[in-house]
Design a protein around this motif. Structure first.
Motif, PDB file in Angstrom:
ATOM      1  N   ARG A  51       0.835  -1.205   0.000  1.00 36.06           N
ATOM      2  CA  ARG A  51       0.000   0.000   0.000  1.00 36.06           C
ATOM      3  C   ARG A  51       0.866   1.249   0.000  1.00 36.06           C
ATOM      4  O   ARG A  51       0.549   2.245  -0.656  1.00 36.06           O
ATOM      5  CB  ARG A  51      -0.947  -0.012   1.200  1.00 36.06           C
ATOM      6  CG  ARG A  51      -2.173  -0.896   1.005  1.00 36.06           C
ATOM      7  CD  ARG A  51      -3.274  -0.524   1.976  1.00 36.06           C
ATOM      8  NE  ARG A  51      -2.854  -0.748   3.358  1.00 36.06           N
ATOM      9  CZ  ARG A  51      -3.015  -1.880   4.023  1.00 36.06           C
ATOM     10  NH1 ARG A  51      -3.575  -2.913   3.421  1.00 36.06           N
ATOM     11  NH2 ARG A  51      -2.623  -1.988   5.274  1.00 36.06           N
ATOM     12  N   SER A  52       1.980   1.202   0.741  1.00 39.13           N
ATOM     13  CA  SER A  52       2.895   2.339   0.740  1.00 39.13           C
ATOM     14  C   SER A  52       3.452   2.586  -0.658  1.00 39.13           C
ATOM     15  O   SER A  52       3.554   3.733  -1.106  1.00 39.13           O
ATOM     16  CB  SER A  52       4.041   2.091   1.735  1.00 39.13           C
ATOM     17  OG  SER A  52       4.995   3.122   1.676  1.00 39.13           O
ATOM     18  N   VAL A  53       3.816   1.514  -1.353  1.00 40.62           N
ATOM     19  CA  VAL A  53       4.297   1.637  -2.731  1.00 40.62           C
ATOM     20  C   VAL A  53       3.186   2.186  -3.626  1.00 40.62           C
ATOM     21  O   VAL A  53       3.443   3.011  -4.514  1.00 40.62           O
ATOM     22  CB  VAL A  53       4.808   0.281  -3.245  1.00 40.62           C
ATOM     23  CG1 VAL A  53       5.007   0.297  -4.750  1.00 40.62           C
ATOM     24  CG2 VAL A  53       6.113  -0.091  -2.550  1.00 40.62           C
ATOM     25  N   ALA A  54       1.948   1.762  -3.402  1.00 43.61           N
ATOM     26  CA  ALA A  54       0.826   2.269  -4.198  1.00 43.61           C
ATOM     27  C   ALA A  54       0.708   3.784  -4.060  1.00 43.61           C
ATOM     28  O   ALA A  54       0.479   4.494  -5.050  1.00 43.61           O
ATOM     29  CB  ALA A  54      -0.474   1.594  -3.770  1.00 43.61           C
TER      30      ALA A  54
ATOM     31  N   ASP B 146      -6.158  -4.926  -3.180  1.00 38.71           N
ATOM     32  CA  ASP B 146      -6.253  -3.923  -2.112  1.00 38.71           C
ATOM     33  C   ASP B 146      -5.399  -2.704  -2.417  1.00 38.71           C
ATOM     34  O   ASP B 146      -5.850  -1.561  -2.315  1.00 38.71           O
ATOM     35  CB  ASP B 146      -5.826  -4.534  -0.774  1.00 38.71           C
ATOM     36  CG  ASP B 146      -6.796  -5.586  -0.269  1.00 38.71           C
ATOM     37  OD1 ASP B 146      -7.930  -5.637  -0.795  1.00 38.71           O
ATOM     38  OD2 ASP B 146      -6.418  -6.352   0.632  1.00 38.71           O
ATOM     39  N   ALA B 147      -4.141  -2.930  -2.787  1.00 41.72           N
ATOM     40  CA  ALA B 147      -3.253  -1.816  -3.095  1.00 41.72           C
ATOM     41  C   ALA B 147      -3.714  -1.085  -4.353  1.00 41.72           C
ATOM     42  O   ALA B 147      -3.556   0.138  -4.457  1.00 41.72           O
ATOM     43  CB  ALA B 147      -1.826  -2.314  -3.265  1.00 41.72           C
ATOM     44  N   ARG B 148      -4.285  -1.817  -5.294  1.00 37.45           N
ATOM     45  CA  ARG B 148      -4.782  -1.178  -6.518  1.00 37.45           C
ATOM     46  C   ARG B 148      -5.927  -0.219  -6.192  1.00 37.45           C
ATOM     47  O   ARG B 148      -6.008   0.883  -6.757  1.00 37.45           O
ATOM     48  CB  ARG B 148      -5.236  -2.250  -7.507  1.00 37.45           C
ATOM     49  CG  ARG B 148      -5.619  -1.712  -8.857  1.00 37.45           C
ATOM     50  CD  ARG B 148      -5.581  -2.769  -9.945  1.00 37.45           C
ATOM     51  NE  ARG B 148      -6.346  -3.950  -9.619  1.00 37.45           N
ATOM     52  CZ  ARG B 148      -5.810  -5.175  -9.466  1.00 37.45           C
ATOM     53  NH1 ARG B 148      -4.507  -5.358  -9.604  1.00 37.45           N
ATOM     54  NH2 ARG B 148      -6.567  -6.210  -9.184  1.00 37.45           N
ATOM     55  N   ALA B 149      -6.808  -0.618  -5.276  1.00 37.26           N
ATOM     56  CA  ALA B 149      -7.900   0.268  -4.867  1.00 37.26           C
ATOM     57  C   ALA B 149      -7.357   1.524  -4.189  1.00 37.26           C
ATOM     58  O   ALA B 149      -7.853   2.635  -4.429  1.00 37.26           O
ATOM     59  CB  ALA B 149      -8.849  -0.479  -3.937  1.00 37.26           C
ATOM     60  N   ALA B 150      -6.322   1.360  -3.361  1.00 33.27           N
ATOM     61  CA  ALA B 150      -5.709   2.521  -2.707  1.00 33.27           C
ATOM     62  C   ALA B 150      -5.059   3.436  -3.740  1.00 33.27           C
ATOM     63  O   ALA B 150      -5.150   4.669  -3.646  1.00 33.27           O
ATOM     64  CB  ALA B 150      -4.683   2.051  -1.675  1.00 33.27           C
ATOM     65  N   PHE B 151      -4.408   2.837  -4.711  1.00 35.89           N
ATOM     66  CA  PHE B 151      -3.772   3.595  -5.788  1.00 35.89           C
ATOM     67  C   PHE B 151      -4.806   4.388  -6.575  1.00 35.89           C
ATOM     68  O   PHE B 151      -4.623   5.586  -6.839  1.00 35.89           O
ATOM     69  CB  PHE B 151      -3.029   2.621  -6.702  1.00 35.89           C
ATOM     70  CG  PHE B 151      -2.561   3.192  -8.005  1.00 35.89           C
ATOM     71  CD1 PHE B 151      -1.407   3.957  -8.072  1.00 35.89           C
ATOM     72  CD2 PHE B 151      -3.261   2.938  -9.181  1.00 35.89           C
ATOM     73  CE1 PHE B 151      -0.963   4.478  -9.283  1.00 35.89           C
ATOM     74  CE2 PHE B 151      -2.821   3.449 -10.400  1.00 35.89           C
ATOM     75  CZ  PHE B 151      -1.666   4.223 -10.440  1.00 35.89           C
ATOM     76  N   ARG B 152      -5.926   3.755  -6.922  1.00 33.50           N
ATOM     77  CA  ARG B 152      -6.951   4.452  -7.706  1.00 33.50           C
ATOM     78  C   ARG B 152      -7.538   5.615  -6.913  1.00 33.50           C
ATOM     79  O   ARG B 152      -7.749   6.702  -7.465  1.00 33.50           O
ATOM     80  CB  ARG B 152      -8.055   3.487  -8.120  1.00 33.50           C
ATOM     81  CG  ARG B 152      -9.125   4.181  -8.941  1.00 33.50           C
ATOM     82  CD  ARG B 152     -10.245   3.282  -9.403  1.00 33.50           C
ATOM     83  NE  ARG B 152     -11.196   4.064 -10.182  1.00 33.50           N
ATOM     84  CZ  ARG B 152     -12.306   3.574 -10.729  1.00 33.50           C
ATOM     85  NH1 ARG B 152     -12.609   2.277 -10.591  1.00 33.50           N
ATOM     86  NH2 ARG B 152     -13.127   4.343 -11.414  1.00 33.50           N
ATOM     87  N   THR B 153      -7.778   5.393  -5.633  1.00 28.73           N
ATOM     88  CA  THR B 153      -8.331   6.466  -4.800  1.00 28.73           C
ATOM     89  C   THR B 153      -7.347   7.632  -4.698  1.00 28.73           C
ATOM     90  O   THR B 153      -7.730   8.794  -4.822  1.00 28.73           O
ATOM     91  CB  THR B 153      -8.654   5.931  -3.402  1.00 28.73           C
ATOM     92  OG1 THR B 153      -9.648   4.898  -3.510  1.00 28.73           O
ATOM     93  CG2 THR B 153      -9.180   7.035  -2.495  1.00 28.73           C
ATOM     94  N   ALA B 154      -6.075   7.311  -4.502  1.00 24.45           N
ATOM     95  CA  ALA B 154      -5.063   8.363  -4.380  1.00 24.45           C
ATOM     96  C   ALA B 154      -4.921   9.152  -5.674  1.00 24.45           C
ATOM     97  O   ALA B 154      -4.630  10.357  -5.642  1.00 24.45           O
ATOM     98  CB  ALA B 154      -3.726   7.758  -3.977  1.00 24.45           C
ATOM     99  N   ARG B 155      -5.115   8.508  -6.810  1.00 25.11           N
ATOM    100  CA  ARG B 155      -5.030   9.180  -8.108  1.00 25.11           C
ATOM    101  C   ARG B 155      -6.351   9.835  -8.501  1.00 25.11           C
ATOM    102  O   ARG B 155      -6.401  10.578  -9.485  1.00 25.11           O
ATOM    103  CB  ARG B 155      -4.640   8.176  -9.209  1.00 25.11           C
ATOM    104  CG  ARG B 155      -3.191   7.807  -9.258  1.00 25.11           C
ATOM    105  CD  ARG B 155      -2.316   8.964  -9.736  1.00 25.11           C
ATOM    106  NE  ARG B 155      -2.723   9.471 -11.038  1.00 25.11           N
ATOM    107  CZ  ARG B 155      -3.069  10.734 -11.273  1.00 25.11           C
ATOM    108  NH1 ARG B 155      -3.104  11.612 -10.304  1.00 25.11           N
ATOM    109  NH2 ARG B 155      -3.422  11.108 -12.485  1.00 25.11           N
TER     110      ARG B 155
END
Length: 305
Positions: free
Chosen positions: A122-125, A245-254
């Motif tokens: 998640r940190s990398v995302a 999970d990390a992909r969802a965090a990445f999409r939200t952050a973007r």
């Protein structure tokens, strides 16, 4: 002459001819390197990159022109060029080539990062989202360097249609062909990018990232596909490195809208299939990485369809 002896000799002769100040430094061949370049480490802190063919011939000049202008505005290190090599009648080498700053690090591995709690992934995302946010908000090309810039015109997703459908048919015994076709149709049917052209990396996948010993990203490399236009192509990274999970965090952050997300999934599917059909039979690492890329894209499509 053996191939490895030949490339060492070629690199040494090019350096002696065009950058004699570095000609006495040791050369270490990176093997495997990449599909576009033969790469050497030069001394302790430089790299030599020689295009393998005419398909990569313009990349050295593009990186030499743009990376020094883009690097100060980005949160991760870039391989800023130190010298642009020219075609050499003396050696018979026909393309531009480059000497760049060496960047330490290892290619991140999803299996290593996706440990207990998945906090590192998640940190990398979030790092990936931050890098793309910074890249996409850099000033337009004409503000950095006046003039027409045809080298920054990228390929459209629709231009990949015939090749992608051919790859879907060719891999029907490996992947779910109906699901791939549905995902590809959805990507092509998504509304096109309507905003201002944004900078994109153009080949933003796991193999073009470097990470430190702690797993945090340290650099982004290989900007041969750099361009301006629809940023959806850079969402490929969500499928080559990140899990659900990390992909969802990445999409939200973007803060990625549905249409751009759908086009990004199409880019991931198309580039993954292209690499799989081209290299997987002879390169086990490519086979593993592209299998993951395609299956992650299909997992995401089924989740969001």
């Amino acid at each position: 002459m053996r191939k490895d002896v030949y490339v060492y000799d070629l690199a040494g002769r090019l350096l002696a001819e065009q950058f004699p100040q570095w000609a006495g430094l040791p050369l270490t061949l990176l093997d495997p390197a990449g599909s576009d370049h033969v790469i050497f480490r030069l001394g302790a802190d430089m790299a030599v990159r020689l295009p393998r063919g005419d398909w990569a011939a313009g990349q050295a000049e593009k990186e030499h022109r743009w990376l020094p202008l883009l690097a100060p505005g980005l949160p991760l290190a870039l391989p800023v060029p130190l010298g642009l090599g020219k075609p050499s009648p003396e050696t018979g080498y026909p393309w531009n080539w480059s000497v760049a700053r060496w960047l330490d690090g290892t290619v991140p591995d999803a299996g290593t990062l996706d440990g207990p709690g998945r906090t590192r992934l998640r940190s990398v995302a979030y790092q990936l989202a931050g890098f793309l946010t910074a890249l996409h908000h850099l000033p337009p090309a004409n503000a950095l360097l006046p003039g027409p810039h045809p080298d920054l015109v990228g390929e459209s997703l629709h231009a990949r249609d015939a090749g992608t459908r051919s790859a879907i048919a060719a891999t029907a015994d490996v992947f779910d062909a109906p699901a791939m076709t549905a995902a590809w149709d959805a990507a092509l049917g998504a509304p096109p990018w309507s905003g201002q052209p944004l900078w994109f990396h153009g080949d933003f996948h796991t193999g073009n990232l470097l990470a430190g010993p702690d797993g945090r990203l340290s650099a982004v490399i290989d900007f041969g596909g750099l361009g301006l236009g629809d940023p959806a192509c850079d969402l490929t990274i969500a499928y080559t490195l990140l899990g659900a999970d990390a992909r969802a965090a990445f999409r939200t952050a973007r803060a990625t809208d549905d249409a751009t997300w759908a086009r990004g999934l199409g880019w991931a599917l198309s580039t993954g299939l292209n690499a799989y059909t081209t290299y997987a039979a002879t390169h086990p690492l490519v086979a593993a990485r592209t299998t993951r890329q395609v299956t992650q894209a299909l997992t995401e499509f089924r989740r969001t369809a």
